[in-house]
Scaffold this active site. Structure first.
Site, PDB file in Angstrom:
ATOM      1  CB  SER A 102       1.459  28.468  40.228  1.00 24.31           C
ATOM      2  OG  SER A 102       2.201  28.295  41.412  1.00 24.31           O
ATOM      3  CB  SER A 106       4.247  30.416  42.509  1.00 24.37           C
ATOM      4  OG  SER A 106       4.436  29.949  41.201  1.00 24.37           O
ATOM      5  CE  LYS A 160       0.534  26.993  44.254  1.00 22.25           C
ATOM      6  NZ  LYS A 160       1.880  27.586  44.045  1.00 22.25           N
TER       7      LYS A 160
END
Lengths: 486, 476
Positions: free
Chosen positions: A159, A183, A84
């Protein structure tokens, strides 16, 4: 997204399968990396899961690995993985999907990145996210949203939406995400893959761009439970650069075996199961519970009475921490700086207003307010108290069962734009996942089935602190009963 | 008119003497290239986390123990939030509640007698960097070398009633903290700086009135001057019936006045909250007991001992003020036990040389043994005071045996009464007029005759002995 057959493409291999073939030299690191890069290239135009693709570097690294040959002590030898874009990577842009950091190149690797590299992995790409991990859809990425591989008109969740979409589309066999309020688990559910949020303090946060420090936790996403076990094995453990990380020894996650379903005691929090789920989600999960019951699982409905306050408490605590974690983005030392500021104040206001997106600004304002003199007691202090009560609820509930089980998202993946103008409803979508962060517990999100509309439905198991090995064992058992979707 | 009395409280920032910064492993260093001692942690890069320097915690606890404070088993770091270019994270990491130490205090003495000044607290925090304003280019540049340097802030109760008391207090506090090696305490480097809170109230009243805060005083003299000015300013306001405004002021030493920096309305809302990246600081009872056991004698105790050994108050004060000076003195006096003589050599020769060359006494080539040897040569009259002082520069440069050097230079003193008597006879014979005058009662002429004798001996005669011999022969 097919059953394993003789004609399985390399990129479709699960992480554990690929690791075995790499170790036996049946395939080379370069072959696998090249296959994943091809797959990435063909799927990326539709998905936009990645912000930076390290094609040349990845092939070079893979070639180096092949030259040295596989090392059985390197659990991730030759595996191309993604991070990420909130993990700092030395020399590689780390943007947090923010205009503020769109040209920011860290001078150091995050601890997790160091460990993953040391275990022999190849860094393939940096994946998309909501700006600074604030959001549940990736729609708040400053570089545009990622699309759900199951239906490009739908959000992938967030996210860590880029990571989940990338895994579901077989761009790579494993991904590193972060989970502050769901997330990892929620996008894993919306994209039909597996995601693990470890116990707070199990994995070092060093080099993870902070959103809410007391809630953030790095974790893996993959297509199988045992893949997550392998990634966690490498990620977990003490780190003297993060004073909040536990010094507890790390269990042997790789040796986790499916727990017997007969006699397994699953607690079902009434407050989550009775909240408003959409019809498809509700139908799939109820059928799944029935299957479990028939297999001999003891289902026990119980109450966590303070859960209804968790969304309010979370959005005070998380935004309060975020408001000061993001104070460093001031246009002075790095990141975006406004042109020609007229004063110091102007430099701050213009740089931050120009480069921070709407959701980030909203959360900074919320958090600043909650900490302000005169409001601190009514908001921050009370929310901290509620957090303790929620934690106590979980600990009590976990004395009455082996694991808690709940939906992950009240809805299957939804249309773009559905909640962008309605932040309060969007925040309510996090009700299932964020209490686990408030309590600091480990949570494993995995597929429960495919809804008639063709979208995945996920559920989660919640375990005791540092009980990741048992949690993975229960996850393996559920995975046998409910076959993977990808 | 009502008589008003000043009420003064101090906040003292002392830089802790650690090798590395409070939350990272960058060195604490001065005077180097800007931004040459920074890393991702102290420059506030994304993702970096603090890790606490255990030595800083020990030094803060040590300060607390020496000042009679209670060292808390658990203390908490908080974030103090405000924006400034020299503050890389947008917050300072400090301690609000509970701090590492609470309570304690320090007794001071001055003309008005003894007084006990209570401490409110001691807490740990990190320092900011520095803004460098380039007036020519109209730029402000930021140097983060100092960012993250460990400090303790010592907060007193408002127990001080005059500038003299305040200065006495910080001098004594400085002496203790330097002595305990909690801080290097170099005022000119800003390693020991003071904020003054001051208000006036009707004499004898028990309540407090609106105060002004004077920030960042880094000399004892400025503390006294700023307080004097502020008392005058506030007295003037009361006399004119005007209110004192709660505000932060700066002292301008050139103009000898304080100026308003910001008022209460402009004050920051620091939005303190628990620093989530740092667990509570723990000082276990066992650790505390060990720190207590390792606490060296305090300056007050050492001063008493030095005075008992025969040093003057001034000599004791100088020795206590310099790092390693007492250790050096103790080593030398173990070799040659004439403390007064050693202290004189140290305060007049050794310590000024150390200061000039910027080294500490134990680093000098002139070892305690050499100094003891020099003192011994003076004590047994082998060297005159003058000869000893003349030899000092060479001993300072090279060290070595002072007796050998004295012999090589031929400056050993003639203390042989027979040799001196021969010289005295020559002088008496050569100056009949002066001798006559002396014998007529002008005894002051003796010093002239002694001087002549010294000259003839080329400085080698023991002047005291020369005087005695001459007196005796003139009176015969």
């Amino acid at each position: 997204m097919t059953e394993m057959t003789e004609t399985t493409e390399l990129y479709q291999l699960t992480l554990t399968e690929a690791a075995a073939k790499l170790q036996s030299r049946e395939i080379s690191a370069q072959e696998l990396t090249a296959a994943c890069l091809d797959r990435l290239e063909s799927t990326e135009p539709a998905l936009q899961a990645c912000l930076t693709v390290l094609a040349d570097q990845a092939l070079e690294d893979a070639a180096l690995l092949d030259r040295a040959g596989p090392d059985p002590d390197q659990l991730l030898w030759g595996l191309p993985l993604t991070f990420k874009d909130i993990y700092c990577t030395k020399g590689v842009r780390t943007s947090a999907a923010s205009r503020m950091l769109r040209r920011y190149i860290p001078s150091y690797d995050a601890e997790v990145v160091t460990r993953i590299k040391k275990a022999g992995a190849v860094v393939l790409a940096k994946t998309n996210l909501d700006e600074f991990a604030m959001g549940s859809t990736t729609e708040f990425s400053a570089f545009g949203p990622t699309r759900n591989p199951w239906n490009p008109a739908k959000v992938p969740g967030g996210s860590s939406g880029g990571a989940a979409a990338s895994i579901a589309a077989c761009q790579s066999p494993g991904a590193l995400g972060t989970d502050t309020g769901g997330s990892i688990r929620q996008p894993a559910a919306l994209c039909g893959c597996v995601g693990l949020k470890p116990t707070y303090g199990r994995v070092s946060r060093y080099g993870l761009i902070a959103y809410a420090s007391s809630l953030d936790q790095p974790g893996p996403l993959a297509r199988r439970v045992i893949d997550c076990a392998r990634l966690l094995q490498v990620m977990a453990g003490p780190d003297d650069r993060d004073n909040t990380v536990s010094t507890r020894p790390v269990d042997d996650y790789l040796s986790a075996r499916p727990a017997p379903l007969r006699g397994l005691r699953l607690g079902l929090p009434r407050e989550l199961w009775e909240s408003r789920l959409d019809e498809e989600t509700s139908a799939i999960l109820k059928a799944a519970l029935k299957t479990l019951e028939e297999a001999g699982v003891e289902l026990k409905t119980l109450s966590l009475p303070h859960l209804p306050h968790s969304v309010a408490a979370y959005y005070i605590l998380a935004t309060a921490e975020a408001s000061t974690n993001l104070a460093r983005y001031d246009g002075v030392r790095y990141g975006h700086r406004a042109d020609d500021p007229q004063s110091l104040r102007d430099l701050y206001v213009a740089s931050r207003s120009e480069a921070l997106g709407p959701e980030v600004r909203r959360r900074i304002l919320l958090g600043t307010f909650a900490l302000s003199s005169g409001y601190y007691d009514a908001y921050f202090k009370k929310a901290a108290k509620v957090r303790r009560l929620i934690r106590d609820d979980f600990f009590r509930a976990l004395e009455e069962c082996d694991f808690l089980c709940s939906p992950v998202s009240p809805l299957t993946a939804w249309d773009f734009g559905k909640f962008t103008d309605d932040p309060l409803t969007a925040y309510q979508m996090d009700l299932m996942t964020l209490p686990v962060n408030l309590a600091g517990l480990p949570g494993l999100s995995l597929p429960a089935g495919l809804a008639p509309g063709g979208l995945p439905v996920g559920w989660q198991l919640i375990g005791r602190p540092f009980g990741e090995r048992d949690l993975l064992g229960a996850g393996l058992a559920l995975e046998e009963a409910f076959p993977p979707l990808t | 008119m009502i008589e008003m009395e000043p009420v003064i409280g101090l906040e003292i920032h002392a830089q802790l003497k650690t090798a590395t910064k409070l939350f990272c492993s960058c060195p604490v260093a001065r005077g180097d290239e800007p931004n040459s001692h920074i890393c991702e942690i102290c420059s506030g890069q994304p993702g970096a986390l603090p890790r606490l320097n255990a030595r800083a915690v020990e030094l803060a606890a040590r300060a607390g123990l020496a000042l009679g404070a209670e060292v808390n088993e658990i203390s908490i770091f908080s974030r103090k939030n405000y924006f400034y270019p020299d503050l890389p994270n947008g917050f300072q990491t400090s301690q609000l509640d509970p701090p590492i130490c609470q309570g304690g205090g320090l007794a001071i003495e001055n003309q008005t007698g003894g007084k006990f000044i209570r401490l409110n607290r001691i807490h740990l925090e990190d320092d900011a960097g520095k803004c460098l304003h380039d007036e020519q280019r109209g730029q402000t540049l930021v140097d983060l070398n100092r960012a993250g340097t460990p400090l303790i802030e010592i907060v007193t109760e408002p127990d001080l009633a005059s500038s003299a008391q305040a200065v006495e207090f910080i001098k004594k506090l400085h002496e203790i903290l330097v002595h305990l090696e909690v801080t290097e305490g170099r005022l000119e480097e800003g390693e020991f700086r003071c904020d003054v809170n001051i208000s006036l109230r009707p004499a004898g009243a028990a309540y407090l009135t609106t105060r002004a805060e004077i920030k960042n005083l880094n000399s004892f003299r400025h503390v006294g001057q700023a307080i004097e000015y502020e008392i005058e300013r506030q007295t003037g306001l009361y006399d004119q019936g005007q209110p004192v405004i709660q505000e932060t002021r700066l002292f301008d030493p050139a103009r000898q006045e304080t100026r308003s920096l910001r008022s209460k309305e402009e004050a920051h809302d620091y939005r303190y909250f628990t620093q989530p990246d740092l667990p509570p600081v723990v000082v276990t009872p066992a650790r505390l007991a060990a720190l207590r056991a390792a606490l060296p004698p305090l300056p007050g105790q050492i001063r008493s001992r030095l005075l008992a050994q025969g040093l003057t108050g001034e000599q004791a004060a100088v020795l206590l003020d310099r790092r390693q000076a007492v250790e050096y003195f103790d080593l030398a006096s173990q070799i040659f036990d004439q403390p007064g003589r050693l202290a004189a050599l140290m305060t007049e020769l050794l310590l000024p040389a150390c200061q000039r060359d910027n080294i500490s006494p134990l680093e000098a080539r002139l070892t305690p043994a050499t100094l003891a040897g020099l003192a011994r040569l003076m004590a047994d009259n082998t060297l005159s005071r003058r000869a000893a002082y003349d030899l000092f520069p060479e001993l300072w440069e090279k060290g070595g045996d002072p007796a050998a050097l004295a012999r090589a230079r031929g400056v050993t003193q003639v203390s042989d009464a027979g040799a001196i008597a021969a010289l005295a006879a020559e002088i008496i014979a050569a100056h009949p007029a002066e001798v006559q005058n002396y014998r007529a009662g002008q005894t002051k002429i003796l010093s002239f005759l002694v001087g002549q004798l010294m000259r003839r001996s080329q400085g080698a005669a023991n002047p005291k002995l020369a005087g005695e011999v001459l007196t005796k022969m003139l009176n015969e």
